[in-house]
Scaffold this active site. Structure first.
Site, PDB file in Angstrom:
ATOM      1  N   LYS A 560       6.693  -0.465  -0.734  1.00 26.30           N
ATOM      2  CA  LYS A 560       7.335  -0.248  -1.701  1.00 26.30           C
ATOM      3  C   LYS A 560       8.800  -0.125  -1.390  1.00 26.30           C
ATOM      4  CE  LYS A 560       4.730   3.412  -2.036  1.00 26.30           C
ATOM      5  NZ  LYS A 560       4.377   3.725  -3.449  1.00 26.30           N
ATOM      6  N   ARG A 561       9.656   0.079  -2.379  1.00 30.41           N
ATOM      7  CA  ARG A 561      10.997   0.205  -2.175  1.00 30.41           C
ATOM      8  C   ARG A 561      11.143   1.333  -1.333  1.00 30.41           C
ATOM      9  NH1 ARG A 561      14.687   3.168  -5.655  1.00 30.41           N
ATOM     10  NH2 ARG A 561      12.881   3.137  -7.151  1.00 30.41           N
ATOM     11  N   LYS A 566      10.243   8.461  -1.453  1.00 32.60           N
ATOM     12  CA  LYS A 566       9.126   7.727  -1.337  1.00 32.60           C
ATOM     13  C   LYS A 566       8.602   8.181  -0.062  1.00 32.60           C
ATOM     14  CE  LYS A 566      10.046   4.036  -4.499  1.00 32.60           C
ATOM     15  NZ  LYS A 566       8.994   4.376  -5.520  1.00 32.60           N
ATOM     16  N   THR A 668       2.853   2.011  -9.395  1.00 28.44           N
ATOM     17  CA  THR A 668       1.842   1.164  -9.906  1.00 28.44           C
ATOM     18  C   THR A 668       1.314   0.515  -8.836  1.00 28.44           C
ATOM     19  OG1 THR A 668       3.738  -0.860 -10.164  1.00 28.44           O
ATOM     20  CG2 THR A 668       2.935   0.532 -12.301  1.00 28.44           C
ATOM     21  N   LYS A 672      -2.759  -0.595  -8.036  1.00 24.15           N
ATOM     22  CA  LYS A 672      -3.233  -1.823  -7.552  1.00 24.15           C
ATOM     23  C   LYS A 672      -3.814  -1.852  -6.081  1.00 24.15           C
ATOM     24  CE  LYS A 672       1.213  -3.628  -9.225  1.00 24.15           C
ATOM     25  NZ  LYS A 672       2.824  -4.026  -8.891  1.00 24.15           N
TER      26      LYS A 672
END
Length: 834
Positions: A560-561, A566, A668, A672
């Site tokens: 992810k970014r 995060k 998201t 996934k």
């Protein structure tokens, strides 16, 4: 069956075109479209010929869809997003057209492999991450559900940067995604819309004393439409994204050219066309900030002109606009559309404010995607006034009327107007774009239950008081066509053989897999498929970075970014602790792991880039330590993008979703990976909460503070040093970073990382969650050792992901926000089928 033939079972019927016709079409395009001798094709020529042949088939369906929309006078939704991240198109189109088998056989006859041809396509990196990928998922679902609607954005010449690694550091290179040309876009060179910047407004007063405004002078840039088709699955419905590309309103200055000023002759043209040059130019300098605002207005102005053009064909009164048009603002980037529509209605169509404003409110809806203060856009009033003088006047008037209404409704709260004002009062005046979007929309939605609760009760609490019921929730979703049928064809084939292919358009049908979680034979086939996907990823990793990884280890994945909230850094601390434990007792048995990181840091985000450097430094030390061989492997895959995600996600055993609770709007990637059978380790943040509710608390690894506990601890005085002093393993991990164990050539290299935790407040509370995270990771190890039970949990994760289909999300938008109905089934004429 090997990977080459894995898509054969995806879809049902074959397309009506026979193999020979497709082959002839490919050869025709090689010859006449590309000017290549079809008798001597190379791989790129064959890819382009196939792509143009596929586009031909989509065009016929698109024409029929357009006619159907006009024939039924259907209300349409216009999805405005500064980002789209569609990834590669070829396989997505072939799956939608149910042409995979046919295409594979045809290109094999011509001497090529379809999977290798797919690699010829460069990802269309027209977005930064989740926001753009979500927009593309919603476009897929709009088409799949036959909803009349379009996506609107910018056709960037250079997308999100191409990431490379240089001595462990991220380096950014231009992402010239269309450098070889793209067969998918349809440029409407004859269809140009003028977009004005700068200048000033003029007023006049008629005989009745009413004032009229006109925006004049300044600079005009032309917006050229570029259409990219978006097909539904297995039917005749095809819609499109319309992306705008900037064109100079004039060519170069011939007088300057003739006088020898070659640079000056083309300077105005080049500067004008910079608007669609690059996704998110750096806003560290004033020029970059101005260009960003230009981008936002450029695509909004062109889009609204296009919408008005279509509406005028209906010969209806503009008071009926909301009956035929719904505009969804995907985050605050398109919020300038609200004053733009007011300008068009008042200055262009002569409507009075009191008539135009209700039309505006009923037309717009706004999706909020973040609670991070730095991500809630504000623009200096002076910049908007200079660049868009008429819009600043309109924003001031919106604010004046809104605040008068607030004072009337809530006279007892004297500070409320200042809190909800569109304009900040302190220091340099700035326009709060989120406030503008809320005031100008009939519905504002968050993107997960927790996120929507936070915006109602905290972030936009005052607006929930002023506009009761306006703040709603629509939990995000992902398209099963891309993220299971296309990304994981091996698993899709197994599911098709077991329960049939209906899940592709009805993800709730995956529930039929639940009883099979207790079937030992099915569990074995399930895990064999997972291992095949891990082997495929291992081959990719070896090819990309020259590192071998063992598919029999546990693949822990965080892709992810790169952002502090995060908490990739928390994952790194766990890896370091694991490393220290193995070094201290090399003879003790461990569950072998491969920890995979991928993601891009914003070019100006220095702390995030330093975290990438730390990941690579830790990987280098661990991977070269003989005591660790076969027990722990760490890697960072450069240039994370949609096509790379399609390789990583099906191979993941463990999905790392470890953001600070209350910080992630939805996510998201969590959906996934769970859809593809990975088990999640995560905080109760974003959509993790709802994933836990669906898959069952026993089939997910939850740890850490809740959003409420984060707020309480932060407000009550959080002292990260207490955790450091009280946890020997945490202290050992941080000290090893501080003293340069992972950067002996520069012992102080990672000092800012440790300082952010110990001396700058640890805002994202890594240290508070560290021990609970390690305990959860130990639970993961224990669970992974029981192969049968792990397989059972994996199957149940996939089986219970029906809620997270973007089809469900789009239906909720259509029913509750857009008031949109699907078109009747699009009937295709014979000419479109053969």
């Amino acid at each position: 069956m090997d990977d080459k033939h894995h898509q054969n079972s995806i879809g049902g019927r074959e397309a009506c075109l026979c193999d020979r016709t497709l082959e002839k079409d490919i050869q025709r395009h090689m010859r006449f479209t590309m000017g290549r001798d079809p008798a001597k094709p190379n791989r790129h020529a064959c890819f382009m010929g196939l792509a143009y042949s596929v586009r031909d088939r989509l065009m016929d369906r698109w024409f029929h869809t357009q006619r159907s929309q006009y024939d039924t006078l259907a209300k349409r939704v216009y999805f405005l997003s500064l980002e789209f991240l569609p990834g590669r198109f070829l396989m997505n189109y072939l799956i939608s057209l149910k042409m995979v088998d046919e295409a594979r056989r045809t290109v094999e006859k011509m001497g090529f492999d379809l999977d290798e041809l797919e690699e010829e396509e460069w990802d269309a990196g027209l977005g930064n991450g989740g926001l753009g990928r979500l927009a593309s998922c919603y476009m897929d679902s709009l088409a799949c559900l036959d909803f009349p609607g379009y996506g609107y954005g910018i056709r960037y010449d250079y997308g999100i940067f191409h990431q490379t690694m240089e001595n462990g550091w991220q380096r950014e290179q231009c992402d010239n995604w269309a450098r070889k040309g793209t067969p998918w876009e349809i440029r409407r060179g004859e269809f140009l819309i003028p977009v004005r910047f700068y200048g000033h407004t003029e007023t006049r007063t008629d005989a009745n004393g009413r004032q009229y405004y006109r925006w004049v002078d300044g600079e005009v840039v032309m917006a050229m439409a570029c259409d990219i088709l978006v097909p539904g699955y297995g039917d005749g419905f095809v819609t499109n994204m319309r992306l705008w590309r900037a064109q100079s309103s004039r060519e170069f200055n011939l007088d300057e050219f003739n006088q020898g000023d070659y640079i000056g002759a083309v300077e105005a043209k080049v500067l004008s066309e910079n608007i669609s040059g690059v996704l998110y130019p750096s806003d560290e300098m004033e020029q970059g900030r101005e260009l960003r605002l230009k981008q936002q207005y450029f695509f909004v102005a062109a889009t609204l002109a296009d919408i008005m053009r279509r509406f005028k064909k209906l010969n209806r009164n503009f008071s009926e606009l909301p009956d035929f048009v719904a505009i969804q603002l995907n985050d605050t980037h398109p919020a300038i559309a609200i004053p733009e529509l007011m300008r068009l209605l008042m200055d262009g169509e002569g409507m009075a404010w009191d008539d135009a404003w209700p039309v505006c409110e009923k037309t717009f809806a706004y999706t909020n995607h973040t609670i991070l203060p730095e991500a809630l856009e504000t623009w200096p009033v002076d910049l908007i006034r200079r660049l868009l003088p008429r819009h600043m006047e309109i924003i001031f008037e919106i604010n004046r009327r809104f605040l008068n209404e607030v004072r009337t409704r809530q006279p007892s709260d004297s500070s409320l107007p200042g809190r909800v004002s569109l304009i900040t009062d302190s220091g340099q005046q700035r326009v709060r774009m989120s406030h503008l979007a809320i005031v100008g929309s009939h519905t504002v939605n968050g993107v997960a239950e927790l996120h929507s609760k936070i915006i109602r009760e905290d972030l936009f609490r005052d607006f929930d008081t002023v506009f009761p019921g306006r703040l709603a929730n629509v939990t995000n979703g992902i398209t099963p066509r891309r993220w299971l049928a296309q990304a994981n064809p091996l698993l899709a084939r197994l599911i098709n053989e077991t329960i049939g292919p209906e899940w592709i358009t009805d993800l709730d049908r995956l529930r039929e897999l639940e009883p099979l979680a207790d079937d030992a034979a099915f569990r074995r086939r399930w895990m064999e498929t997972k291992r095949d996907n891990k082997k495929r990823l291992a081959r990719y990793v070896l090819r990309k970075i020259g590192l071998g990884i063992d598919p029999d280890t546990l693949f822990s994945v965080q892709v992810k970014r790169i952002h502090e909230y995060k908490r990739q850094l928390l994952n790194v601390l766990h890896v370091i602790t694991r490393f220290h434990r193995i070094k201290a007792a090399p003879g003790l048995p461990v569950v072998p792991r491969t920890t995979i990181f991928a993601g891009k840091a914003a070019p100006a985000y220095h702390q995030a880039k330093l975290i990438i450097r730390l990941v690579n430094a830790v990987a280098e030390k661990i991977n070269n330590d003989p005591d660790i061989q076969g027990k722990l492997r760490v890697l960072f895959l450069p240039n994370y993008c949609v096509s790379q995600a399609e390789k990583i996600i099906p191979a993941a055993d463990l999905s790392e979703q470890i953001s600070t609770a209350g910080m992630e709007a939805s996510g998201t990637g969590n959906m996934k990976m769970s859809l593809n059978g990975a088990l999640t380790i995560g905080t109760l943040d974003g959509a993790n909460v709802e994933i836990m509710e669906e898959v069952g608390r026993e089939n997910i690894f939850i740890f850490g503070l809740t959003a409420g506990q984060v707020t309480t601890l932060r407000n009550g005085g959080y002292h990260p040093g207490t955790y450091y002093d009280g946890d020997a393993e945490l202290k050992q991990a941080l000290d090893s970073i501080s003293r340069g164990d992972f950067s002996p050539e520069d012992p102080h290299l990672f000092a800012p990382v440790v300082d952010s935790l110990l001396h700058q407040g640890d805002y994202y509370m890594l240290l508070a969650d560290y021990r609970d995270y390690l305990t959860a990771q130990e639970s993961v190890d224990n669970a992974f050792q029981d192969k049968e039970e792990w397989a059972r949990k994996s199957i149940l994760n996939t089986a219970r992901m029906g809620k997270f289909s973007s089809d469900r999300s789009v239906r909720e938008y259509a029913d509750r926000i857009w008031e949109l109905k699907p078109l009747p089934a699009v009937e295709l004429g014979e000419e479109s089928l053969g």
